[in-house]
Design an enzyme around this catalytic site. Sequence first.
Site, mmCIF file in Angstrom:
data_model
loop_
_atom_site.group_PDB
_atom_site.id
_atom_site.type_symbol
_atom_site.label_atom_id
_atom_site.label_comp_id
_atom_site.label_asym_id
_atom_site.label_seq_id
_atom_site.Cartn_x
_atom_site.Cartn_y
_atom_site.Cartn_z
ATOM 1 N N SER A 182 0.847 -1.211 0.000
ATOM 2 C CA SER A 182 0.000 0.000 0.000
ATOM 3 C C SER A 182 0.877 1.254 0.000
ATOM 4 C CB SER A 182 -0.906 0.009 1.222
ATOM 5 O OG SER A 182 -1.889 -0.985 1.093
ATOM 6 N N ARG A 200 1.804 4.305 -3.164
ATOM 7 C CA ARG A 200 1.640 5.750 -2.951
ATOM 8 C C ARG A 200 2.949 6.507 -3.201
ATOM 9 N NH1 ARG A 200 -2.130 2.938 -0.343
ATOM 10 N NH2 ARG A 200 -3.990 3.907 0.525
ATOM 11 N N GLY A 212 -6.397 -3.651 -7.468
ATOM 12 C CA GLY A 212 -7.462 -2.663 -7.300
ATOM 13 C C GLY A 212 -6.889 -1.294 -6.983
ATOM 14 N N ASP A 246 -8.279 -6.473 5.428
ATOM 15 C CA ASP A 246 -7.334 -7.452 4.872
ATOM 16 C C ASP A 246 -6.886 -8.486 5.894
ATOM 17 O OD1 ASP A 246 -7.582 -6.105 2.529
ATOM 18 O OD2 ASP A 246 -5.550 -5.308 2.465
ATOM 19 N N ARG A 261 -14.518 -12.569 -0.741
ATOM 20 C CA ARG A 261 -13.765 -13.192 0.364
ATOM 21 C C ARG A 261 -14.653 -13.744 1.479
ATOM 22 N NH1 ARG A 261 -8.552 -9.259 0.759
ATOM 23 N NH2 ARG A 261 -7.465 -10.164 -1.024
ATOM 24 N N ARG A 275 -4.613 -13.796 -0.499
ATOM 25 C CA ARG A 275 -4.826 -13.901 0.961
ATOM 26 C C ARG A 275 -5.527 -15.209 1.330
ATOM 27 N NH1 ARG A 275 -2.655 -9.182 2.650
ATOM 28 N NH2 ARG A 275 -2.984 -7.464 1.211
ATOM 29 N N LYS A 297 0.785 -11.908 -5.897
ATOM 30 C CA LYS A 297 0.118 -10.595 -5.979
ATOM 31 C C LYS A 297 0.649 -9.639 -4.907
ATOM 32 C CE LYS A 297 -4.397 -8.430 -6.458
ATOM 33 N NZ LYS A 297 -4.438 -7.374 -5.472
#
Length: 450
Positions: free
Chosen positions: A21, A25, A109, A330, A361, A403, A429
């Site tokens: 994450s 950014r 995503g 998550d 999920r 996950r 991923k």
Amino acid sequence: MNVVIQPHGLQGTVSAIASKSMAHRLLILAASTSAIVDINCSSTSDDIQATIECLEALGACITRTTLGYRVRGMFFASQSSLADTKAAFTDNSSATGDTPVILNCGESGSTLRFMLPVVAALGKHAYLVGQGRLATRPLEPLYSELCAHGCFLSEQGAFPLEIKGKLSGGVFHIPGNVSSQYISGLLLAAGIAHLHLEIIVSKPFESKSYVKMTIDALQQFGINVAQTQEYDDQGQEFIRFSVDEQTLSLPRQSLTVEGDWSGAGFWLCAAALGNPLRMSGLSLTSSQGDKAILACLAAFGARTQKTASYIEVGSKALRPATLPLDDIVDLAPPLAALACFANGTTKLTHASRLRLKESDRILSITTTLQNMGADISSDADTIYIHGHGMLTGGEVECFRDHRIAMMATIAAAYAQHPTTIRGAECVRKSYPTFFEDFVHLGGYLETKDD
Ligand SMILES: O=C(O)C1=C[C@@H](OP(=O)(O)O)[C@@H](O)[C@H](O)C1
Ligand SMILES: C=C(OP(=O)(O)O)C(=O)O
């Protein structure tokens, strides 16, 4: 790739991988400057790579270094003053050219929902493509808000997704319960395009710590985001994020992507099931919401120890817990696996947005753990795990979801019988070295082709 896991406890020390994450950014912001920025980032993944490839298609040049990445911003010109990103943005005609670029977001995503506003901020014409479930993951109301602010987008729900036009500033309305990535993407775009932008986020506001991560990343590039809590005419509370016209400034030193609490959640939950396990490279002052894994483990009764250099978790008799997932979505897979080994009913509430991930999920967690012998059920917003202190093991698919593969692996290490996990390569991923770390911690694994 199929893997067969033999029951065998994990033990030892493992370092956290880099937060994907935060990597998205910092890479996006560094790539939007006129300078060269070094980013320390100890690991990579398919999702980080997808963001890098999109940024390169937009004109940045990103190379892997021994410590991470060297990013040459898309407005870099050898003669330019490094600090003058704004002038470069205005002058660089190729940045607003009409030659379309193709941006492959893979299955990420975050990449898709960040790139759409970023491309719009740059005024680029692009076709976004991707794989797996990405085309059908929601884009509303980001899509409509971009259309209302100067952009044209082709029909949503299928790739290629075309975008052109130039994002204008103003007020954007985003509900807080679909994806925080819309808010993060718009904030990144405001920083990149020097826009005055306000985002009104209605309650409930979920995954809000991811927006905090975005604000922290922007701050490292000199952009300040104001946040206020307000009430509308009906007395409904909402959050307003505001960014003034500000120019990205360059960080004075290389940036560092901190350790990833989301990936760490798998090892820390495994540690609560058997032998103590230590993790290094995790910051207790991180803005990542998933650092709440330690509080969740404490709620299950696990032993947690925090020191300046490592986190250690150990097992104790586990009790069931009731945990809202609204800010830790998550963590649902490792928490669900752990709950199978407690005696009693664990409730993972506020779970509905789990349906919008790489797989549905709620379905993939319940199906996978059921196939390993769990007593588990769900309704629209809650997963109920009726723990019996054990799992049997079995044969499971991963739903192409990293996950789910990692959840099945830690559950399998503590099950009574071996477990075959099909399609386990999807860990790439977010965590390509997951199985290496599993073996390093003493896990027993065999790979098996079909
Ligand atoms: O901004 C981010 O980096 C992310 C935000 C969260 O998504 P949502 O806000 O869509 O729940 C999280 O689940 C995802 O893995 C990463
Ligand atoms: C949902 C995830 O990522 P993204 O939304 O970026 O695909 C994830 O990593 O679990």
